[in-house]
Structure formats: C-alpha cells, structure tokens
Enzyme design. Sequence first.
Site, PDB file in Angstrom:
ATOM      1  N   CYS A  99     -52.189 -14.776 -15.201  1.00 22.06           N
ATOM      2  CA  CYS A  99     -53.043 -14.704 -16.379  1.00 22.06           C
ATOM      3  C   CYS A  99     -53.047 -13.262 -16.876  1.00 22.06           C
ATOM      4  CB  CYS A  99     -54.478 -15.092 -16.023  1.00 22.06           C
ATOM      5  SG  CYS A  99     -54.595 -16.727 -15.300  1.00 22.06           S
ATOM      6  N   HIS A 150     -52.710 -14.585  -9.093  1.00 21.48           N
ATOM      7  CA  HIS A 150     -53.844 -14.547 -10.016  1.00 21.48           C
ATOM      8  C   HIS A 150     -54.014 -13.128 -10.501  1.00 21.48           C
ATOM      9  CE1 HIS A 150     -55.295 -18.581  -9.436  1.00 21.48           C
ATOM     10  NE2 HIS A 150     -55.169 -18.451  -8.147  1.00 21.48           N
TER      11      HIS A 150
END
Lengths: 614, 380
Positions: B218, B176
């Site tokens: 991301c 992440h």
Amino acid sequence: MGLLSDPNRRRALIGMLTRLNAPICMICYMAGVAWFMGLAFEPFTLRTYMSENAMGSTMVEERFPAGERALATGREFAAHKKKTGGMPVDWLVRTMQARGLEVYTQRFSRKLPFPDEDKERYMVKGTNVYGILRAPRAPRTEALVLSAPCSPGNENNQAVGILLGLAQYFRSQIYWAKDIIFLVNEHDLIGMQAWLEGYHHTNTTGMDWSPLQGRGGSIQAALSLELSSDVVTSLDLVLEGLNGQLPNLDLANLFYAFCQKIGVLCTTQGKLPRNDWDTTSGYSHAVQTMMLMVLKQASSRPWGDHGLFLRYHIEAASIKGVNSFRPYKTDATTVGRLLEGMYRKLNNLLERLHQSYFFYLMPSLTRFVSIGYYMPAFGLLALILLLRALDLWVQLSSPPTRTTEDGVEVVPASPGVLSILTPLVISHLTGVALYTLPVLSQELAVEHFPVSETEAVVLTAIAIYTAGLALPHNTHRLLAGEGTEQGWKVLKLVAVLYLAVLLGCTALINFSLGFILALTLVPLAAFITPHVPKTLSAVVMVILSPGLTLLFAVFFFQELQETPVTLQEGWMLYLSVISQGILDHALYGSLLYPLAALLVYPCWLLFWNILFWK
Amino acid sequence: MLLCLTDGGIALFCVNPTSWQIIVFIYIYIYIYIYIYMGNVHSDKAGQFFNSGHTNNWAVLVCTSRFWFNYRHVANTLSVYRSVKRLGIPDSRIVLMLADDMACNHRNPKPATVFSHKNMELNVYGDDVEVDYRGYEVTVENFLRVLTGRLPASTPRSKRLLSDDRSNILIYLTGHGGNGFLKFQDSEEISNVELADAFEQMWQKRRYNELLFIIDTCQGASMYERFYSPNLMALASSQVGEDSLSHQPDLAIGVHLMDRYTFYLLEFLEDIHPSSTTNMNQLFKVCPKSQCVSTPGHRTDLFLRDPGRVLITDFFGSVRKVEITMETINLSSPMEPLPERINCTVHILYMCINKHIIPTAIIMYYVPRQKLLRDVFPCT
C-alpha cells in the site's frame, strides 16, 4: 483571575448552583433517560464490522456433508440417555473414541445451599465427557471448545448429534492449528463450572470435581450449541454472561457474517431483524431488543453455557436453534456448515480476540453501541448526585446562624461523629443480615413455618428487607439527643457520595445494572430530605427501592419477551428470581446478590433514615 | 530538368541528364545512404553490445510479513522468484527472504505448496526453492546489511549479495506498507530515507551497475520518492494514499492468494523468455488502474538509459551476451569501400531491410558471427 479562584466569580457560580440545583438535576435526569432511549435509534448506532485481521472475510468453503448422519447420532444419544436416565457416559466415550478423539471424563458433585425449585435439584452429581481432537501438525498450545449440554428429557439431542458429526468431519481435515475440544456437559451450568474449574486448576465455588486427565492448551474461543429440533427456522445468538460480561464483539460479527453467507436467519434476543428504523414500530422494536439485552445483562446471570467461559477471558457465545412457524427451514447440514465455517475462521486466529469491543449494547445483530456512546447516559445521572453533593457541601460550609434568646449569634454545633456513624453501621449490619441470614436460617424457618427450604430462604430475605423499613425508629432510640439540621445534611452528603461511587463502579463493570439502579435510586437520593411530606415520600421510596425495582423488572422482562404474566404468576416468578440470584452467587460467583444485599440496600436504608430524621 | 550536384551551395557540376543517368544517381544516393546507415546501425548494435553495461544479474526478493493471513505476500515473492529463476538467474545469485513459512504452516490444507492462482493451478513453491533468510531472520537490519554488504565474516555466501560494479540488481519488496515506510515482521519498519541511503551506499561502493526496484505494498510509491543515487529505476503498485489490493481468494485454502499488481506482473513475465526484447516501457504498463484499482507508478529520472531501450531481461533474466568471433572488428571506422555494383543494389536493399528487422538479441544469440556487409552481398 481564574474562574474558580476569583472569589466573586466563585460566589456567583456557587449562588447559581444552589439556586438552580433542582432544575439542573431534573434536566440532567431527563437528558440521561433520553440519551439512553436514543441509543436504539438506528442513525445513532454503528454497523458491526470485523475488526480482527486474521479472521478476514468469510472466504472459506464449507463442505460439511453429514447433517442427516448427525441427526441419527442424536437420536441414538437420546435413546441411550433415556436408558441410563442421565448422561450415557459409556456410549459417549465409545462414540467419541470411534471418531478418533482422545476422550476423558470428569465427575463432579455439588450440594446446593438450598433446593433449586426451577430445575428440581439439590444434591447434584454428574459426569462431563469431552473429547480432544489434536491438531495434526501444530503444538498443543491453543484450543477451541465446542460444547453441547446434556439436558434431561428430549432437549438438545440434536445438538449433541451435530457435535459428534462435526467431530467426525473435523477429524479428517489437516488444517487445524489448534486442538478442538468437544464437550458434553451434564447439569448445564454446574457441569460447565466444574469442567472450567478443573481445566484451569481453580476452585472458587467450593465444588467437588475430579481432576481432568487430558488438556488442550489455552482456550481461545468457545461456542455452546443448543438445538432441540431437526430443522430450525432461525439461529439465536446469546452473548450475556456471568456478571454481565460480554464476549468480544468480533465473535458476534463472525456469527453474523456466516449467517449472511450461508443464508440462515439469525437473531439476537429472539427478535427478528427489521429494516424500518424510521417508523415508530421499527424504533420500538429496536428499543425492545436493546432493553432485553440490558435486563439480561443486569441480572448478572449466565444466559447460556457459554457465560462461565468469559471469566477466564475466553470469548464464548451460545447459539440456540429456534424452530418456529416460519416456512423457510434450515437443515442440520447447513447448521453444521455454519459451525464449520466459524471454526475454520477461529482456527486462523493468532491471538485471543481483542481487536473489537468488549463493552457494547446491541439493538440488533447488525448494529451496536459502544461504551463511549452509552456511558454519557449514566454520566448524566451520576452528575445529579455530584450536583446534590456540591449543594450540600455549600450549605454545610455556610451554616445559617441562629440567634438565641440572649441575642447572641450561635453557630449550631456540628453533628457528632456518632450520629452519622450509627445509621451507617446499622444499615450495613442489616445488609449483612440480609446477605447471610436467609440461607443460614432456612432450617429454623422450615421448622416453624409450613414452607419448603427455597420458599423459606426467599421469604426470610423479603422479611429482613421489610424489617429494615422499621429501622429509623429504632436507630433514634440508640442515639442520645435529637438530630440536628446539620446532622442529616452530613449524612445525606455521605450517602450521596457513597451512592455515586457505588453506582459508578457498578456501571463500569456492568453498565446495565448500574444504569437501572441509577434510574431508580438517583431521583430518590436527590430529593429526599426530612422536610418532604413523610407518607407520600415513604411510599415513593418503597416503590423506588431495589427490591421493587426487581419486581417491576421481572414484569417488564416478561412483557418484552411477549409472554406477559398475571400478577400472581409474576409474584411467583419474582420469588424464583430471588432464589436463583442467591443460588447463582453460591454456585458460580455471581455478584448481584452480594452487591444488592451488602451495598445497595444499606445505601437505600441510609436515605430511609434521612427521611425519618428527627 | 537540370540536376546539380552541389557542395555547399556551390554548383560543382550541373548536368542535363537523361533518364538512365537519373536512375544511376538515385541508386548511388541510396547506396551511400544505406551504407552509412548500415555502418551506423552496426556501430549502434555493436555499441549496444557494450552499452547495457552489466555482466551479471542479481535478485534480492523480500517478503516482509508473517502470519497466515499474509499468505499472499509470500506467494507474491515466490512468483517473482520463479520468474527470475526461469529467466536464468541461478539460486547463487538470488537472495530470497521470506518472513514466514506458508507452505508448512499448520493451517495450510495443502502442505508444502504455495499457490498463486485459485483452484490451485500454479504452485509457486515448487521443488527447488532456496530460501536464504527465513522467518525471524528477515529484519530491517539484515536487509540493509545484505544490500550494503556489511555482513559479519561468518555469513555464508548464500546470504550475501556479492555484486560488483557490473551487476544489474532486481530488488522486489512486498508486505504491508504506508506512506514512507514498509513494515517488517509486524514489529519494525524501514523508511524510504533509509532505503535511499542504503542505495547510495551501494552506489558509492560500486555494488551495482543498474538497479530495478519493485515494491508491491500500500502506498508503495512513497518508498521510491527519496532515491537520489544514479541508475535507479523504481516501480510501485500504488500511489501515496492508495491501497494495493489483493487479487483473488481461494475458498479451499481460505486466504487471498496474490496481490493484484504482482498477479499481473507474473502474467506479464510468463510471456517473457530469455530472448525477449520487451522493454521497460511495457513493464510500466502492467496492471493499469482498471485491473489494479490502484495506480501503479514508476520513476526513471535517475536512470541514465532510456527505459525504452532497457530490456526486461536486463534485470529479470541472466542473459549472457557471448559472441565468439574469429575476425577482428574494427569498430572505429564503420565505413568501408564497396565495389560499385549496381545490379546488387536491389539485393542490398532487400538484405539490408531484412537485417534491420532482425532483432539484435537473435543476432547475438543465434548468429555465430557478426556478418559484415560484404558477407551478405554475394555479389562482391
């Protein structure tokens, strides 16, 4: 200079405050009520959404196959229940052991303070049976609970059947990371309380229970199942727990997500969902659903077996199966699949549910209002009290001087401490009497009057409540001399601030209770002075008193549930509500009865005293 | 028609040729051209032989997130591990860091497996996974120490990145991330500045020859924004402000199995074999916006070679460039006198054109020795 430190500006501000006090209070009150009513209006609400990352979306494959077999087990359970006349402990133990669970029982007994006429019990003895499915590869640190109550008669047999069916299915899966405890509790809430107290090694309500032999780790979430028919048309979710505590909203979101996925109709408060929020009937439907939730939360009682878990910070909800006259029926396999899906997702949890809201109101299952949005409604009502207090403070700090016959200006003497303290003490003593006497004096009452114990308790409570109305006349006999203008103002100031603190603290813990009390008590507190017309305001005060608020709430609740009652039935219901309130406090530690008797009622009595100030 | 051979505008001689003389001249021109060209090609290929610069390959594959619902990050890393192993990099040259054990997680309905395709088609965990850093050992500090080589003396060899100045390193990160950071283990982050500085340390200590950095998180493109050391090529699965999305859930396992970018990267890599000549430009085209929803990005400005000339196997595989030859190759003067045999020109043409098509790797791999022009022409 600043706004408050500049004397001229301060004087102007204070002048405006004193002149416009009544209009501002009226506006605040109406704004508060309007804000509350607006909470149910759909554009002002938010759609529910899953906040917990670990639970993700509903992407599990539910494969529970054995709905019919579960119903057959339920029928067997019913037969054994009828045979033993209570909980078929041996049969349950054998059946759970056959399914590969570690089975334990717990005995408990409790003598109620007075007989419960609704459920017809006084000396309660029972046994809880629970089986633990150990996680195949995980350490025994966390657990989930699925419970079904063993109810007398023909109720909830299917719930126990599905519980046992799911136990068998879950046992053959290897992906459980938490222990699952399958609990069948007797005497619904009393049994549940005994089990929870035994599990957590606490004893807060004086119940007698045998210690639990087997334990599963700290409980992360619990679901209670109530199902009394083979097929259901909808599943109702019950969230309100003891003292108005609610589980984390993620549990409701999880339930709704699976209902959507599997295609089962799901409701909350028993009201079907509607799409037409922009019509009047749609809006009133939403208001009704929200008001039902508010009333249930304000009653501070657990509305399902799950209600007692919340106190231990275990997120729990009750799922009730409803079988009405709709054409589309859902069978037991589908219900089992829904529960399987929910448990698989709860299995993925790494921490207790904490990402979503703990304080919310739900006008429907898909919409919610969080605390940040509903608190201003209460804040506006509390503002009235603060404005009144400021006004009184201003009046007290600049008392109008009186000229005596000699032409000498005399400042009226400030009231003595005794003249303030006496009403306070007497009101609170009355409150204490209201709290303790009904239960203590039930034998006395039964001796002298032809009533049962329950009726004795309730009627004693009402009698003490009404006797309090006669107090001001007696209080003044105790006081030497007459009360002064200053006197009642100081008393009112104290009372208004006391009410503000009381309502504020209540609203923080149980918003619905705080708001309902504020709706009736705040206008009272704002406008009562000794100078208003006595009889009219006495009538108004009695109507707005907590006792009558409860009566109106009972009628209103029945209306909202679409089962309106006549006056007679309503009165009997009211009496049973009072008795249930006292019992809830004794059995589970509900705080409504002590709050009302020890704090709210004395506060109201103070205002009654002010009305009859001489 | 007058045919003049000119030299610098000065007519050397002018001839009024007949038809056969024209043909001869054309052939001679083609001869000389092809010979020079072939010489250049040879020197190019020979040049290329030494121009890729690396002699060994390393891979550092990191999965930074833990917890069951981050199954896909472990699956991402393991699928790149699998490709890299299949293309020849041995476990001794791979540093695999997995922050959580998904295969043996209590919630895994198929223990000891990690799947990357739904319906359990492909088990990327396999039988011979060697995880070097596992669980809580995957921290920012350990990652940076692995990169820079500042490890305590007691660290075993399997946990070290023992690269030298001729190593091509593949670094793959997944987890992440956000704008400028990558989250490790839910408790700490590595920033793009730290990463750039670590790479600069590596450059100054000559710990790599070329480095390919792939990140699938991301806003991954923010992680390579700050690089400033030479010979770095970077790919990311999404631009700043975009989220990298996951690919497909498996309903029996109950989680998403892979991220989109790595899924298509895996598909792309499955077609690569050790002798592929696919180059980096094709890698940049993996997972366009229509498939990935996010826009993958890449950065090649710090890379000295042209990405079109960089093979995938330069980073993902461990291709040995070994060639045993008995003859000396004098590469400084590619031009050699040729006997002028006109009737071999057609043959020459044919062979030369064919030779031009045969890729270098095949030549290197299969052809035991480098054929000189005169070997090809049996006529000489």
